[in-house]
Design a protein around this motif. Structure first.
Motif, PDB file in Angstrom:
ATOM      1  N   GLY A  78       7.069  17.509  12.341  1.00  0.00           N
ATOM      2  CA  GLY A  78       6.520  18.278  11.230  1.00  0.00           C
ATOM      3  C   GLY A  78       6.817  17.711   9.852  1.00  0.00           C
ATOM      4  O   GLY A  78       6.201  18.122   8.877  1.00  0.00           O
ATOM      5  N   SER A  79       7.747  16.755   9.756  1.00  0.00           N
ATOM      6  CA  SER A  79       8.043  16.154   8.452  1.00  0.00           C
ATOM      7  C   SER A  79       6.871  15.302   7.983  1.00  0.00           C
ATOM      8  O   SER A  79       6.275  14.567   8.778  1.00  0.00           O
ATOM      9  N   VAL A  80       6.565  15.403   6.693  1.00  0.00           N
ATOM     10  CA  VAL A  80       5.528  14.580   6.069  1.00  0.00           C
ATOM     11  C   VAL A  80       6.159  13.980   4.820  1.00  0.00           C
ATOM     12  O   VAL A  80       6.662  14.710   3.955  1.00  0.00           O
ATOM     13  N   VAL A  81       6.154  12.640   4.742  1.00  0.00           N
ATOM     14  CA  VAL A  81       6.819  11.948   3.645  1.00  0.00           C
ATOM     15  C   VAL A  81       5.877  10.920   3.041  1.00  0.00           C
ATOM     16  O   VAL A  81       5.227  10.168   3.768  1.00  0.00           O
ATOM     17  N   GLU A 107       0.837  -1.197   0.000  1.00  0.00           N
ATOM     18  CA  GLU A 107       0.000   0.000   0.000  1.00  0.00           C
ATOM     19  C   GLU A 107       0.877   1.254   0.000  1.00  0.00           C
ATOM     20  O   GLU A 107       1.995   1.236   0.490  1.00  0.00           O
ATOM     21  N   ASP A 108       0.341   2.344  -0.541  1.00  0.00           N
ATOM     22  CA  ASP A 108       0.992   3.643  -0.413  1.00  0.00           C
ATOM     23  C   ASP A 108       0.950   4.053   1.058  1.00  0.00           C
ATOM     24  O   ASP A 108       0.033   3.664   1.791  1.00  0.00           O
ATOM     25  N   GLU A 109       1.950   4.855   1.470  1.00  0.00           N
ATOM     26  CA  GLU A 109       2.013   5.297   2.864  1.00  0.00           C
ATOM     27  C   GLU A 109       2.322   6.788   2.943  1.00  0.00           C
ATOM     28  O   GLU A 109       3.074   7.310   2.120  1.00  0.00           O
ATOM     29  N   ILE A 110       1.775   7.408   3.949  1.00  0.00           N
ATOM     30  CA  ILE A 110       2.175   8.762   4.313  1.00  0.00           C
ATOM     31  C   ILE A 110       2.637   8.706   5.761  1.00  0.00           C
ATOM     32  O   ILE A 110       1.936   8.169   6.630  1.00  0.00           O
ATOM     33  N   TYR A 111       3.848   9.214   5.990  1.00  0.00           N
ATOM     34  CA  TYR A 111       4.404   9.314   7.338  1.00  0.00           C
ATOM     35  C   TYR A 111       4.312  10.773   7.791  1.00  0.00           C
ATOM     36  O   TYR A 111       4.741  11.677   7.071  1.00  0.00           O
ATOM     37  N   ILE A 112       3.778  10.986   8.989  1.00  0.00           N
ATOM     38  CA  ILE A 112       3.704  12.309   9.588  1.00  0.00           C
ATOM     39  C   ILE A 112       4.463  12.227  10.912  1.00  0.00           C
ATOM     40  O   ILE A 112       4.013  11.549  11.849  1.00  0.00           O
ATOM     41  N   VAL A 113       5.623  12.859  10.980  1.00  0.00           N
ATOM     42  CA  VAL A 113       6.466  12.770  12.170  1.00  0.00           C
ATOM     43  C   VAL A 113       5.944  13.752  13.218  1.00  0.00           C
ATOM     44  O   VAL A 113       5.901  14.959  13.000  1.00  0.00           O
ATOM     45  N   LEU A 114       5.528  13.203  14.356  1.00  0.00           N
ATOM     46  CA  LEU A 114       4.995  14.017  15.448  1.00  0.00           C
ATOM     47  C   LEU A 114       6.073  14.449  16.427  1.00  0.00           C
ATOM     48  O   LEU A 114       5.966  15.502  17.048  1.00  0.00           O
ATOM     49  N   ASP A 115       7.099  13.611  16.585  1.00  0.00           N
ATOM     50  CA  ASP A 115       8.157  13.922  17.538  1.00  0.00           C
ATOM     51  C   ASP A 115       9.377  13.083  17.216  1.00  0.00           C
ATOM     52  O   ASP A 115       9.272  12.026  16.599  1.00  0.00           O
TER      53      ASP A 115
END
Length: 108
Positions: A72-75, A47-55
């Motif tokens: 704040g990174s979104v990949v 599956e496609d993924e989106i990572y949102i780094v919270l900390d």
């Protein structure tokens, strides 16, 4: 509507921990927690993924690129691409969105 109160809560028992919070046919959502210095054992997903780094702070590796990630990174990582977090300098807390839901897509 559903409020997902537990999403984004850091939790590590022993090494990397993934906790799924929501699963519907078109997507799933979970929190991936990795302590500083941990090895990320994940394999490519269908599956496609989106990572949102919270900390936290580390790097996201693919065969073609390595990027620094921090709060704040979104990949975006396309289905089938080999990837993993490396050089984890501070405990990472990452929201992960799979589309469609993790484990439901046919390999490409």
């Amino acid at each position: 509507m559903r409020v997902i109160a537990q999403a984004g809560a850091y939790h590590v028992a022993d090494g990397a921990t993934y906790a799924e919070h929501l699963r519907v046919p078109c997507l799933s959502l979970g929190t991936y927690s990795l302590p500083a210095g941990a090895h990320d054992p994940q394999q490519p997903h269908t599956e496609d993924e989106i990572y949102i780094v919270l900390d936290g702070r580390g790097r996201l590796w693919t065969p073609d690129e390595v990027v620094d990630v921090a709060r704040g990174s979104v990949v975006f990582v396309p289905a089938g691409e080999e990837h993993r977090f490396v050089d984890i300098a501070q405990d990472l807390t990452v929201l992960v969105v799979f589309g469609p839901a993790e484990g439901t897509a046919t390999p490409r």
